[in-house]
Scaffold this motif. Sequence first.
Motif, mmCIF file in Angstrom:
data_model
loop_
_atom_site.group_PDB
_atom_site.id
_atom_site.type_symbol
_atom_site.label_atom_id
_atom_site.label_comp_id
_atom_site.label_asym_id
_atom_site.label_seq_id
_atom_site.Cartn_x
_atom_site.Cartn_y
_atom_site.Cartn_z
ATOM 1 N N VAL A 159 -94.296 37.519 11.432
ATOM 2 C CA VAL A 159 -93.291 37.548 12.500
ATOM 3 C C VAL A 159 -93.804 36.853 13.759
ATOM 4 O O VAL A 159 -93.178 35.897 14.247
ATOM 5 C CB VAL A 159 -92.825 38.987 12.790
ATOM 6 C CG1 VAL A 159 -91.874 39.010 13.989
ATOM 7 C CG2 VAL A 159 -92.137 39.587 11.558
ATOM 8 N N VAL B 195 -86.417 41.067 10.171
ATOM 9 C CA VAL B 195 -87.179 41.747 9.116
ATOM 10 C C VAL B 195 -86.232 42.502 8.194
ATOM 11 O O VAL B 195 -85.334 43.212 8.651
ATOM 12 C CB VAL B 195 -88.227 42.700 9.721
ATOM 13 C CG1 VAL B 195 -88.757 43.682 8.676
ATOM 14 C CG2 VAL B 195 -89.390 41.897 10.299
ATOM 15 N N ALA C 15 -89.809 41.759 15.985
ATOM 16 C CA ALA C 15 -88.722 41.062 15.297
ATOM 17 C C ALA C 15 -87.452 41.071 16.143
ATOM 18 O O ALA C 15 -87.225 41.986 16.942
ATOM 19 C CB ALA C 15 -88.451 41.707 13.940
#
Length: 336
Positions: free
Chosen positions: A248, A261, A285
């Motif tokens: 990420v 995610v 995220a």
Amino acid sequence: MIIVIKPGNEAMVHEISQRFANKADVFTHGNRVAIQGADRDCLSAEELAATQEIIENHPAAIQGSRVFHPEDTVIETAHSLIGGDNFTMMAGPCSVESLAHVRKMAAVAKQGGATVLRGGAFKPRTSPYSFQGLGEPGLKFLRQAADEFGMDVLTEVMDEDHVEMVGKYTDIFQIGARNMQNFSLLKAVGKTNIPVMLKRGMSATVDDILNAAEYIAAGGNEQIMIAERGIRTFDNKYTRNTLDVGSVPVLQKLSHYPVIVDPSHAAGHTEFVTREALAGVAIGASGLVVEIHDDPAHAFSDGAQALKPDEFQAMADKAFAIRSLVKPNQKAEVNA
């Protein structure tokens, strides 16, 4: 080569891009011009005088790179802002099973703070005998449920022949992990103006997913988000895949696209989904995409990884609480 034009010389961006238009692939963003395969020797004295910086050492996926596009991409749909400092919850059943069921799941998703209703009408399954989805009727059910609850639609498109039809119903195309390098499909969605969630392939590297995204951007569609949904490693005995949470911040450093995610496909088992989801939120995220079902034991697909309504609500409450504690990501400086 990326040419960064000095402030006050914006007209030069257009002039340079027009001069090279028939000779190379040329892209512009703000005061930057990217020319594939060119070098500084191609520039005139006037162009060089208007230039602040020339970057020749840049990633192959040039349009997705922060070197070319330094600021975050923020995707705006009817009900969502995805990317930047925003956090977006996306939820729904793996498969659209009926109008009544998807309406019920839309209500659950909305209650949990989701602004995007996910659901599959065309399902790529490992076995040819598994449920393959309801097709266009499923898309109609999904659209109806989303509209009723004021949500956007996220649904998978499996091949280029379906792009036009799926595009009539969805707000966001999903390209599944198995299709991440289906280049004909990537080119087809790249010709639309509909946002695309591109899921990382099961064995794809970071460069693989960024180059796949470049196929979409090269077609003119820059509304791209990348989904980390777990990768195949040497041990999938206890989880379906391995959630690569470390990807990420790496993707956020290298690329300006929102990173979402998907803990459901990574975990594969309900008991692990919440913790993997919260790990995704904590690491920064831009959102989560989660599968939910009120009766997982009888779900048409992937019931083993679906959160029940009360489990989803509890997860969502924690996710938003963690998000409120985590400062917006400070992207690391990218060296040219």
